[in-house]
Design an enzyme around this catalytic site. Structure first.
Site, mmCIF file in Angstrom:
data_model
loop_
_atom_site.group_PDB
_atom_site.id
_atom_site.type_symbol
_atom_site.label_atom_id
_atom_site.label_comp_id
_atom_site.label_asym_id
_atom_site.label_seq_id
_atom_site.Cartn_x
_atom_site.Cartn_y
_atom_site.Cartn_z
ATOM 1 N N LYS A 13 -1.067 35.099 43.899
ATOM 2 C CA LYS A 13 -0.886 34.042 43.019
ATOM 3 C C LYS A 13 -1.357 33.844 41.903
ATOM 4 C CE LYS A 13 0.308 31.135 46.602
ATOM 5 N NZ LYS A 13 1.502 30.274 46.530
ATOM 6 N N TYR B 213 -3.861 38.503 48.736
ATOM 7 C CA TYR B 213 -3.632 37.037 48.576
ATOM 8 C C TYR B 213 -3.033 36.200 46.453
ATOM 9 C CZ TYR B 213 -2.163 31.959 49.530
ATOM 10 O OH TYR B 213 -1.179 30.696 49.647
ATOM 11 N N SER C 5 -3.826 28.356 43.850
ATOM 12 C CA SER C 5 -4.567 28.582 44.740
ATOM 13 C C SER C 5 -5.901 29.277 44.669
ATOM 14 C CB SER C 5 -4.318 29.533 46.435
ATOM 15 O OG SER C 5 -5.332 30.322 47.412
#
Length: 323
Positions: free
Chosen positions: A152, A148, A124
């Site tokens: 990633k 998050y 991402s």
């Protein structure tokens, strides 16, 4: 015939990829597909669909033992959920990658080093953190400012190192925000980018939680499936050891999104968008990158839309229900 495994195959991107591979194969060659996820949409794509939880290490090990040729690792929880539930985010978005790669390494050893699967991980743009230049180039450092993004980035490093050691032939694709997502809104902080287009086109009110001056980086679900298919057979020697890629997309403001919607559907549809500021979402989105210069990926043949009108047209053509 190549054997392909899609982890997270029940999700929107997994389903789009399945449809594409069923129709076109990989680089024109036919494939057999296995999908794994915790749930699948009723009547969705894929014939060999396995329900399970990749957070259970033994499930990943059993799948690794089947020695698929190409593995797409799409499974994760979304950004908003990973930010609000710290423990769950790391348990779902990071630990299963480690256990699964270890299982693949065991298969590599068991075959005397002959088994080296292609592994494509959906990362991402959340791996980046500010302050940002006007456009993020291929040399910009990763410094995530959300859990998050950190999860990633951790997985990217695992894919990089397991590939360096020759256990897998992996790459990480830093997807733009995928828009317009079909179906219902999810818990991603970015969900409103799709919602302000999708809901009005379906005759429903949409909430805009940020200012319309917010700029972001987008690509359609069609492009996402194309990125993944292209990565499945790409000559990874061309990556020259740098196995994470910033992918092409479109930079635009929320106001430009809305104007594209007006062009497609008119003022009455746009009037269904209601401003309702949300400080928590605004704070998360404010830490995200806004524009890229993804020259490496373009040189490697990855392609995306060039206008937001094109992104809306993809949704209308492929996912807008008959009304």
């Amino acid at each position: 015939m190549m054997r392909v495994l899609i982890l997270g195959g029940g999700g929107m991107v997994g389903q789009k990829l399945t449809h594409k591979l069923e129709a076109e194969g990989l680089d024109g060659a036919p494939v057999t597909l296995t999908l794994h996820d915790m749930a699948f949409p009723e009547g969705g794509a894929g014939k060999d669909r396995r329900v399970g939880n990749l957070s259970v290490a033994a499930e990943g090990a059993a799948l690794a033992a089947e020695r698929f040729d190409v593995i797409y690792f799409l499974a994760s929880i979304v950004s908003g959920e990973a930010e609000t539930n710290f423990d769950l985010g790391w348990q779902v978005n990071m630990l299963p990658m480690w256990h699964f790669l270890e299982a693949l390494r065991a298969q590599h050893r068991a075959t005397g080093g002959e088994y080296v699967p292609r592994v494509v991980f959906t990362s991402s743009i959340a791996v980046f953190g500010g302050p940002y230049p006007d456009k993020i180039g291929d040399e910009f450092l990763t410094s995530p400012q959300t859990s998050y993004g950190a999860q990633k980035a951790s997985c990217e490093l695992m894919v990089q190192d397991f590939s360096r050691k020759g256990f897998i032939d992996g790459m990480s694709l830093r997807l733009p925000t995928i828009c317009v997502r079909p179906g219902k809104a999810n818990l991603a902080a970015s969900s409103f980018f799709s919602g302000i287009i999708r809901e009005p086109l379906n005759g429903m009110e949409a909430i805009l939680p940020v200012e319309d001056t917010v700029r972001h980086w987008h690509a359609s679900p069609r492009s996402a499936a194309g990125f993944l298919a292209h990565a499945g057979t790409l000559d990874t020697d061309r990556l020259e050891g740098r196995r994470a890629l910033n992918l092409p997309g479109l930079s635009c403001t929320v106001a430009e999104q809305i104007e594209a919607l007006r062009e497609v559907a008119g003022n009455n549809v746009v009037a269904l968008i209601k401003s309702q500021p949300d400080e928590a979402i605004a704070k998360i989105v404010d830490g995200w990158p806004r524009n890229f210069a993804p020259e490496r990926a373009k040189a490697l043949g990855f392609e995306a839309e060039s206008t937001f009108r094109e992104i809306i047209d993809v949704y209308v053509a492929e996912d807008l229900p008959d009304r």
